[in-house]
Design an enzyme around this catalytic site. Structure first.
Site, short mmCIF file in Angstrom:
data_model
loop_
_atom_site.label_atom_id
_atom_site.label_comp_id
_atom_site.label_asym_id
_atom_site.label_seq_id
_atom_site.Cartn_x
_atom_site.Cartn_y
_atom_site.Cartn_z
N CYS A 157 -79.08 -35.21 -46.66
CA CYS A 157 -78.49 -33.97 -46.14
C CYS A 157 -77.49 -33.39 -47.14
O CYS A 157 -77.44 -32.18 -47.35
CB CYS A 157 -77.80 -34.23 -44.80
SG CYS A 157 -78.96 -34.43 -43.43
N SER A 177 -73.83 -35.60 -24.25
CA SER A 177 -73.65 -36.99 -24.67
C SER A 177 -72.68 -37.72 -23.74
O SER A 177 -71.53 -37.33 -23.58
CB SER A 177 -73.11 -37.04 -26.11
OG SER A 177 -72.61 -38.32 -26.41
N THR A 221 -70.86 -31.10 -23.06
CA THR A 221 -71.69 -31.92 -23.93
C THR A 221 -72.77 -32.58 -23.10
O THR A 221 -72.62 -32.74 -21.88
CB THR A 221 -70.85 -32.99 -24.66
OG1 THR A 221 -71.71 -33.80 -25.47
CG2 THR A 221 -70.12 -33.89 -23.68
N TYR A 223 -67.53 -34.55 -36.16
CA TYR A 223 -68.85 -34.81 -36.72
C TYR A 223 -69.52 -33.48 -37.08
O TYR A 223 -70.58 -33.15 -36.59
CB TYR A 223 -69.68 -35.60 -35.71
CG TYR A 223 -70.98 -36.18 -36.22
CD1 TYR A 223 -71.19 -36.45 -37.57
CD2 TYR A 223 -72.01 -36.46 -35.33
CE1 TYR A 223 -72.39 -36.99 -38.01
CE2 TYR A 223 -73.21 -37.00 -35.76
CZ TYR A 223 -73.39 -37.26 -37.10
OH TYR A 223 -74.58 -37.79 -37.54
#
Length: 388
Positions: A358, A196, A194, A133
């Site tokens: 974006c 997450s 991380t 990502y």
């Protein structure tokens, strides 16, 4: 025409560098000169006060609600509109709480979770099989998204000049593909951190699936806890994570990296950058990346010098990110039926707008993608010319 419609149209007429058509209440208004390249249909008038308070927030929320519809290619429309972002209005004082959020550990963990923990099944729909990502690297015009993500990881690993048995830290490791490739191709020992939960869970599963338990470790950890982690590393990489740190903590981020990097070590920082220091876009900060802040290239290099990091290479991959985002949006649109089983129409319009906007801001150079390669120490045992 209604008074409020006239006010809104007069405000929008300043975005006249590329012609487009406004449709509202059965009326048509041409903005700019020439043949319009897209149409903006207003199903409801926008409050001029909201447009002046934050143009991006007013337009973005209206699009999410369906008050605005774009007839034509959404990316092309945004590409032409966002190329004129210097004309957008922003009342920083009125939006202070939205733009400037707390950099505490708890708040930043919540902010990261709000984006990355919405479900691995969702991200699997439109990311490639690597679950990367971040910006890909398109070496050839016909590279697929998967090719580009593998290329990107290979490119980073080559820049890190890895050797078997080295230790590699990935700050903000995502779903772990980079560390898995480094372990398999170079025989390194690695740690990925991380905030997450979903990423940590998936990365841990991938480590087990690949039989790399003896080489890789996934940690739920804040970068601020690295100095007390008890380990140091020969190499550090951070891909798309420093954007979540906050301007007040850039120096702390680099200090933490400095404290766990071995002498003569290498640090590669891959991040979305900007030409100038800016507090960020209100719509993106409210709906996509709460607390997100984009460092300028100059401030990051300046701060690196204060920690005796020697910059040996800087590269822009901006155009690669435009293409990456358009690939993501294509994949997202191709799986709308599955997405609708997870989220409502407002979320779908929001996510589509996020990816296309974006892509447009990268295409217009409003934001960039920088890779900075730094050494800890002057005379590292590296080739004297680019080796990758």
């Amino acid at each position: 025409m209604k008074f409020e419609d006239n006010l809104m149209i007069q405000f929008l007429k300043k975005f006249d560098e590329n012609p487009f058509l406004i449709k509202i209440n059965g009326k048509e208004v041409l903005v700019g000169e020439g043949e319009p390249t897209f149409v903006v249909r207003f199903n409801k008038s926008l409050d001029i006060k909201e447009l002046r308070r934050s143009t991006s927030l007013a337009l973005g929320e209206a699009y999410m609600r369906g008050d605005i519809e774009v007839e034509g290619d959404l990316f092309q429309a945004l590409d032409q509109l966002l190329g004129q972002m210097g004309k957008f209005s922003l009342d920083k004082s009125a939006l202070k709480k939205l733009i400037f959020t707390s950099n505490s550990k708890k708040n930043q963990k919540d902010e990261v979770s709000s984006h990355y923990d919405i479900g691995n099944d969702f991200y699997k729909l439109w990311l490639d099989d690597t679950l990367s990502y971040s910006c890909g690297y398109f070496k050839n015009p016909d590279d697929t998204l998967y090719d580009a993500q593998v290329n990107k990881v290979d490119y980073i690993l080559e820049k890190l000049y890895l050797k078997e048995g080295m230790s590699l830290l990935d700050i903000g490791c995502g779903w772990g593909f980079l560390l898995i490739e480094a372990a398999k191709k170079y025989g390194i020992n690695g740690v990925g951190i991380t905030l997450s939960r979903e990423q940590h869970k998936k990365f841990s599963e991938r480590i087990a699936e690949e039989g790399l338990e003896g080489q890789l470790t996934a940690e739920l950890m804040d970068y601020r806890d690295l100095p007390k982690y008890g380990k140091t590393f020969d190499r550090i990489v951070s891909v798309g994570m420093v954007e979540h740190v906050g301007r007040e903590n850039y120096d702390l981020f680099l200090s933490c990296a400095d404290k766990v990097l071995n002498p003569k070590g290498l640090f590669l920082l891959h991040y979305i950058s900007a030409l100038e220091e800016h507090p960020g876009d209100p719509w993106i900060k409210k709906y996509i990346f709460p607390g997100g802040m984009i460092p300028s290239l100059r401030e990051m290099i300046s701060l690196a010098a204060s920690h005796r990091f020697y910059v040996i290479d800087v590269e822009s991959l901006r155009r690669h990110y435009t293409k990456t985002l358009l690939c993501w949006d294509k994949g997202f649109r191709e799986h709308l039926d599955e997405v609708r089983e997870m989220f409502d129409d407002e979320f779908i319009r929001m996510w589509d707008l996020y990816l296309c906007s974006c892509a447009a801001t990268f295409h217009n150079g409003i934001i960039d993608l920088s890779q900075i390669l730094m050494t800890k120490g002057v005379n590292n045992d590296l080739p004297m010319t680019r080796w990758y």
